[in-house]
Scaffold this motif. Sequence first.
Motif, PDB file in Angstrom:
ATOM      1  N   SER A  58     -39.875 -22.421 -29.075  1.00  0.00           N
ATOM      2  CA  SER A  58     -38.812 -22.424 -28.430  1.00  0.00           C
ATOM      3  C   SER A  58     -38.266 -23.709 -27.908  1.00  0.00           C
ATOM      4  O   SER A  58     -38.624 -24.617 -26.996  1.00  0.00           O
ATOM      5  N   LEU A 109     -33.210 -20.342 -27.958  1.00  0.00           N
ATOM      6  CA  LEU A 109     -33.851 -21.030 -29.207  1.00  0.00           C
ATOM      7  C   LEU A 109     -32.818 -22.142 -29.260  1.00  0.00           C
ATOM      8  O   LEU A 109     -31.813 -22.103 -29.593  1.00  0.00           O
ATOM      9  N   LYS A 115     -34.129 -26.029 -34.703  1.00  0.00           N
ATOM     10  CA  LYS A 115     -33.794 -25.433 -36.033  1.00  0.00           C
ATOM     11  C   LYS A 115     -33.723 -23.994 -35.758  1.00  0.00           C
ATOM     12  O   LYS A 115     -32.893 -23.252 -36.600  1.00  0.00           O
ATOM     13  N   ASN A 116     -34.517 -23.380 -34.933  1.00  0.00           N
ATOM     14  CA  ASN A 116     -34.447 -21.944 -34.623  1.00  0.00           C
ATOM     15  C   ASN A 116     -33.219 -21.741 -34.100  1.00  0.00           C
ATOM     16  O   ASN A 116     -32.473 -20.364 -34.319  1.00  0.00           O
ATOM     17  N   TYR A 127     -30.669 -21.331 -36.777  1.00  0.00           N
ATOM     18  CA  TYR A 127     -30.759 -20.120 -37.655  1.00  0.00           C
ATOM     19  C   TYR A 127     -30.295 -19.178 -36.702  1.00  0.00           C
ATOM     20  O   TYR A 127     -29.656 -18.073 -37.130  1.00  0.00           O
ATOM     21  N   ASN A 180     -37.892 -12.483 -31.789  1.00  0.00           N
ATOM     22  CA  ASN A 180     -38.712 -13.759 -31.974  1.00  0.00           C
ATOM     23  C   ASN A 180     -39.956 -13.499 -31.588  1.00  0.00           C
ATOM     24  O   ASN A 180     -40.502 -14.178 -30.622  1.00  0.00           O
ATOM     25  N   GLY A 188     -46.176 -19.407 -35.130  1.00  0.00           N
ATOM     26  CA  GLY A 188     -44.776 -20.143 -34.902  1.00  0.00           C
ATOM     27  C   GLY A 188     -45.228 -21.535 -35.446  1.00  0.00           C
ATOM     28  O   GLY A 188     -44.422 -22.420 -35.971  1.00  0.00           O
ATOM     29  N   SER A 214     -37.180 -18.468 -39.993  1.00  0.00           N
ATOM     30  CA  SER A 214     -38.006 -19.226 -38.789  1.00  0.00           C
ATOM     31  C   SER A 214     -39.273 -19.172 -38.945  1.00  0.00           C
ATOM     32  O   SER A 214     -39.942 -19.830 -38.322  1.00  0.00           O
ATOM     33  N   TYR A 226     -40.867 -16.407 -37.681  1.00  0.00           N
ATOM     34  CA  TYR A 226     -41.742 -15.206 -36.623  1.00  0.00           C
ATOM     35  C   TYR A 226     -42.016 -14.206 -37.690  1.00  0.00           C
ATOM     36  O   TYR A 226     -41.591 -13.699 -38.826  1.00  0.00           O
TER      37      TYR A 226
END
Length: 446
Positions: A33, A65, A68-69, A72, A170, A298, A364, A366
């Motif tokens: 996160s 988030l 990068k997440n 997404y 996630n 992660g 991601s 996840y």
Amino acid sequence: MKSKGEFIVILTLLLGILAGCGGGNSTANSGNSQSGTAVDPATTGTETAAANAGGKTTVQFWHSLGGKNGEYMDALIQRFNESHNDIEVVGTYQGGYDETVTKLQQAVASNTAPDVSMLERAYVLMFADSDVLEDLTPFMEKSGLSADDFTSGLMGHSYFNDKLVSLPLNRSTPILHINKSMLDELGLAVPTTWDELKTVANALVVKEGKEVKRYGLSMPYDTWYPIAMISQSGGKFFNDEKTSPGFIDNGIGKEVFSYLKDLQSTGALYYPPAQDSGNIVNSMFVEGKIGMMFQSTGSIGGLSSSVDFDYVTAFLPKNDVYANPTGGANVALMAGSSNKEAAWEFIRWMETDPQGGLQFILQSGYLPFTKKMVESPEIQDLWAKEPNRKVAYDQLQYAIDTNNDVAWPEVMHEFFSTIEAVMYDSQDIQAALDAFNKETERILAE
């Protein structure tokens, strides 16, 4: 059941406590996160008015988030909006998990809560206990969905009083990350039991005089890993009656921490500082200063692109049984939403449409949270190319969350204090556990 007023007071005090403890499982368990620019919820009104002016129903969605997440997630929201002419989802990054919880409890108090919110799974029951999360069961039935459509190992924080109050989004789990090249050089096999883990971890230690240059094992400062070890020893974090810890009177707590302290005493275990512990152990692993580590799924993507050795993952070693907790966040529909049908359509699409959650999971890293997602050619191809990712899903058959309780966020603070007392200050293990037991029983009795 708590009233809204009681909920706000309790949660405000609790978040103050958690902020002072320096750690918390909110980001360590999140599967990254990441940091980003948080948006004040008071600024979302203009966007809502503009969207409504266009004749669309606006759905406000808060998430945790960034980085990068976050990109997404933004892409997911854009795909939804492009495929729905009558609904506009406004996604707002509200900071990390704890920040989102703080803002959400303030918004609930002022009746300005979003329609949909991401919630770190440890907080779901606390919000549900205050009647601020909608029961999703009628929406699921209307859409022809059931709990059986979802990955069972990720549904542990979805129910409260027989109501389905959230769905996985996630999600992550801890696994064993291994420098296989290091083990191969010494002719060591990947450990599958605690005894084997101790043997391998000690064999990997490199010392110059009294200074340890290479450790066998590490893990971030977090409640996640001791809880996993409690479950691996056949214990439960709370007893069945939820009146007391379920791992102290039976000696399991002492066994877990004695095992860790024994490893620490030989240099086989590096236990990192609380601050930024996840990044510290990841960096040491990449640099070859640690041979193995307990860490979130992660981390797989970042590690895979950074290491220059044979990197593999494996189940967390068992003691009596294989067992592991889960982490990350769920998504919930807020009971105060005035756009519930549109909000549910967003949740349904995100959870089940191939252009929704599946793409987000592929990007991601996840865990896939529906059975159709697991069976999809995209996930199967990914696992064939990156078998390390499949290990995490396979381990979900042993997923168990025995700290699943409304009181967990407050008890978590006390458990962090116990970890610090034992792992940092080398206090007497049984005395530290007895103090935790007393304080936890007090909290659970309230």
